[in-house]
Design an enzyme around this catalytic site. Structure first.
Site, PDB file in Angstrom:
ATOM      1  N   CYS B  82       4.502  -0.100  -6.698  1.00  0.00           N
ATOM      2  CA  CYS B  82       3.280  -0.135  -7.516  1.00  0.00           C
ATOM      3  C   CYS B  82       2.572   1.221  -7.453  1.00  0.00           C
ATOM      4  CB  CYS B  82       2.375  -1.293  -7.093  1.00  0.00           C
ATOM      5  SG  CYS B  82       1.113  -1.664  -8.330  1.00  0.00           S
ATOM      6  N   HIS B 185       5.931  -5.679  -8.469  1.00  0.00           N
ATOM      7  CA  HIS B 185       5.798  -6.133  -7.084  1.00  0.00           C
ATOM      8  C   HIS B 185       7.008  -6.981  -6.691  1.00  0.00           C
ATOM      9  CE1 HIS B 185       1.690  -4.794  -6.200  1.00  0.00           C
ATOM     10  NE2 HIS B 185       1.500  -4.937  -7.504  1.00  0.00           N
ATOM     11  N   GLU B 187       7.790  -8.003  -3.878  1.00  0.00           N
ATOM     12  CA  GLU B 187       7.375  -8.996  -2.865  1.00  0.00           C
ATOM     13  C   GLU B 187       6.723 -10.221  -3.496  1.00  0.00           C
ATOM     14  OE1 GLU B 187       5.778  -6.284  -3.629  1.00  0.00           O
ATOM     15  OE2 GLU B 187       3.607  -6.506  -3.366  1.00  0.00           O
TER      16      GLU B 187
END
Lengths: 252, 206
Positions: B82, B185, B187
Site C-alpha cells: 500500500c 492489501h 493481508e
C-alpha cells in the site's frame, strides 16, 4: 469498478454468535471467530461483528473480539457494539479491525462521526442505522427498537455522511431475522440519498433476496446472518446467482 | 529453513493484520522499528497507510531508508504494501509533495476516477503484466482488496507487475529484481492474498 459485496454478520452475545427475530428470541450459532474464518474461506467479501453484550460489559469484549479476529480472518472486518468514543474506536482498530460501526453513540452525539473520521479517515467509519417504518417514511431507532430517536432515516443518513461516515449499514427493524426479504424501498431511498456505499441488512431469507437488494434495491453490499449461520445457503451459491444476474461478484 | 521477515514499523498504520497474515503464510516475523533487529532478517516488509510525506519523514528519522538501501544491495527481498509500495518511488504529489526512497523511477499521483468515490475502497481484479515468482494466476488475474487515494506511475513500463481499473487503469503492483510493491492489501485479500505473501516468503528462503 468494485464488486458488490456479500457480508455475513455475526451478532455476538457473551462470546457466542446468536441470531434472533426482530432483535429478540436469540438462537446460539457458534464461536464467532471459527464462523468468521469459515466465511472467509467460503468467499465472504467482508465480515461484520456486532457485539450486543458490549452495552453492559464495556470495551474489553469488543477489543478481545477484534484481536482474535485479526489472527484468523483475512478479509476486512468491522466491529460494532459499544463504540462510544474515539478511544473506544482506537482500541478496536489497533487490535486489527478495519472499520468501526457506531449507532446509538452517534445518535446521542453526532459530532462523534466527525471526530472519528478526522482521526481515522471516513473509510474506517460505518454509521449503523436501525430503521422502523413510520407513517410514510422511516424513523431511526436504537436499543433494539425500544428507543425512538425522532430522526428521519434518510435525513440522518445524509447528516451522518456529511459528518464523516464513509458507509451506511442500514437495518430494517421490521424485517430483521424474519427471512421475509429486504425492505427494498427503504434501501433504495437511502442509497439514492447518500454518495457513500449502503450495506443492506434485515430480512435475507433466500439467495434471490440478496440478488434483488443488490440489483433493484441499489445496495452496494448485502448483509445476512441466519441464512448463512444455519447452513440454509452458502456464500458461493449467492455469488453464482449474482454473476448469473449480471451483478459484479468476486468469485475465487 | 523458515525464513525470518522483518516488518518495518515506522508508526504508519496498524501492522497487526500484516503480522498475522505473514505468520499464517509460514514466516517467522519480527515487527520492529529498530534497524539492528531488521538487519539480520531474510527479507523486509514495508507496510503502511496514511499520508506519504509524514511516512517518509518517519522512514528517514528511523534510518529505515539506509537499511533498505543496504538490504537491497545485499540482494534481500523487499515487499512494499500500500503506502509502502508508493514510498519505493521518487516522489509523491500528496500534500505539499515529498521525495520517496527512489528505488523505482516515477511518481505517485492522485487516482483519476471522475464520478467515482475517492478513496478507492473494495475488491478489484488485478491482471498480471509479466510472469513473476509472486504472481498467482497469470491467465485470469486475481482479486485483491484495495484502500487508496493515490497510485504509482512507474516511468519504466517494465516495472509494472500488475494493473487494475478504477475509473481509469492504474498500477496495482510493481517488481524489479529483489524489489516488489503491491498497492492492494494482501493481508486482507483472503486466500489469494495469503498465497501472494506465501510466495514472497518462499522467495526469501532462497
Amino acid at each position: 469498478m468494485a464488486y458488490k459485496r456479500i457480508i455475513p454478520c455475526l451478532d455476538v452475545d457473551d462470546g457466542r454468535v446468536v441470531k434472533g427475530t426482530n432483535f429478540v428470541d436469540l438462537r446460539d450459532a457458534g464461536d464467532p471467530i471459527e464462523l468468521a474464518a469459515r466465511y472467509d474461506s467460503e468467499g465472504a467479501d467482508e465480515i461484520v461483528f456486532l457485539d450486543i453484550t458490549a452495552s453492559h460489559e464495556g470495551r474489553d469484549t469488543v477489543v478481545e473480539l477484534a484481536r482474535r479476529a485479526a489472527e484468523e480472518v483475512f478479509v476486512p472486518f468491522t466491529i460494532g457494539g459499544g463504540i462510544r468514543s474515539v478511544d473506544d474506536a482506537k482500541a478496536v482498530l489497533d487490535a486489527g479491525a478495519d472499520k468501526v460501526s457506531v449507532n446509538s453513540a452517534a445518535v446521542a452525539e453526532p459530532s462523534l462521526l466527525t471526530a472519528l473520521s478526522d482521526r481515522y479517515g471516513s473509510q474506517s467509519i460505518v454509521l449503523a442505522i436501525d430503521a422502523k417504518r413510520k407513517d410514510d417514511g422511516w424513523e431511526a431507532v436504537t436499543r433494539g427498537g425500544r428507543e425512538e430517536t425522532g430522526k428521519d432515516v434518510v435525513a440522518w443518513a445524509r447528516e451522518g455522511v456529511e459528518r464523516g461516515a464513509g458507509e451506511i449499514l442500514l437495518t430494517s427493524m421490521g424485517r430483521d431475522g424474519t427471512e421475509a426479504g429486504y425492505e427494498l424501498d427503504l434501501i433504495r431511498a437511502v442509497s439514492g440519498a447518500v454518495p457513500v456505499p449502503v450495506i443492506a441488512s434485515g430480512g435475507a431469507g433466500s439467495v434471490e433476496d440478496l440478488v434483488e437488494v443488490l440489483g433493484e434495491g441499489c445496495a452496494d453490499a448485502a448483509l445476512a446472518a441466519s441464512i448463512f449461520h444455519f447452513g440454509e445457503h452458502s456464500i458461493a451459491e449467492v455469488k453464482s446467482a449474482m454473476a448469473a444476474a449480471g451483478i459484479p461478484a468476486r468469485t475465487t | 529453513m523458515t525464513s525470518r521477515l522483518a516488518i518495518l514499523d515506522c508508526g504508519i498504520g496498524n501492522l497487526r493484520s500484516v503480522e498475522k497474515a505473514f505468520e499464517r503464510s509460514g514466516a517467522e516475523v519480527v515487527v520492529t522499528s529498530e534497524v539492528a533487529a531488521a538487519e539480520t532478517a531474510d527479507g523486509l516488509v514495508l507496510p503502511g497507510v496514511g499520508a506519504f510525506p509524514a511516512a517518509m519523514e518517519r522512514v528517514r528519522e528511523q534510518g529505515v531508508d539506509d537499511l533498505i538501501g543496504r538490504s537491497i544491495a545485499d540482494g534481500k527481498p523487499l515487499l512494499g504494501i500500500c503506502l509502502g509500495m508508493q514510498l519505493l518511488f521518487e516522489r509523491s504529489s500528496e500534500g505539499e509533495g515529498a521525495e520517496g526512497l527512489g528505488l523505482l523511477e516515477g511518481s505517485v499521483e492522485p487516482i483519476s476516477a471522475p464520478g467515482l468515490k475517492i478513496p478507492h475502497i473494495g475488491w478489484e481484479r488485478v491482471t498480471w503484466e509479466k510472469s513473476d515468482p509472486l504472481v498467482g494466476d497469470v491467465e485470469t488475474g486475481d482479486d485483491f482488496y484495495f484502500v487508496h487515494g493515490y497510485a504509482a506511475r512507474p516511468r519504466n513500463e517494465v516495472d509494472t507487475l500488475g494493473r487494475s481499473v478504477y475509473g481509469e487503469g492504474f498500477c496495482a503492483a510493481v517488481s524489479r529484481g529483489n524489489i516488489w510493491g503491491v498497492q492492494f492489501h494482501p493481508e486482507k485479500s483472503s486466500a489469494t492474498g495469503l498465497g501472494l505473501l506465501r510466495r514472497f516468503v518462499e522467495v526469501c528462503e532462497r
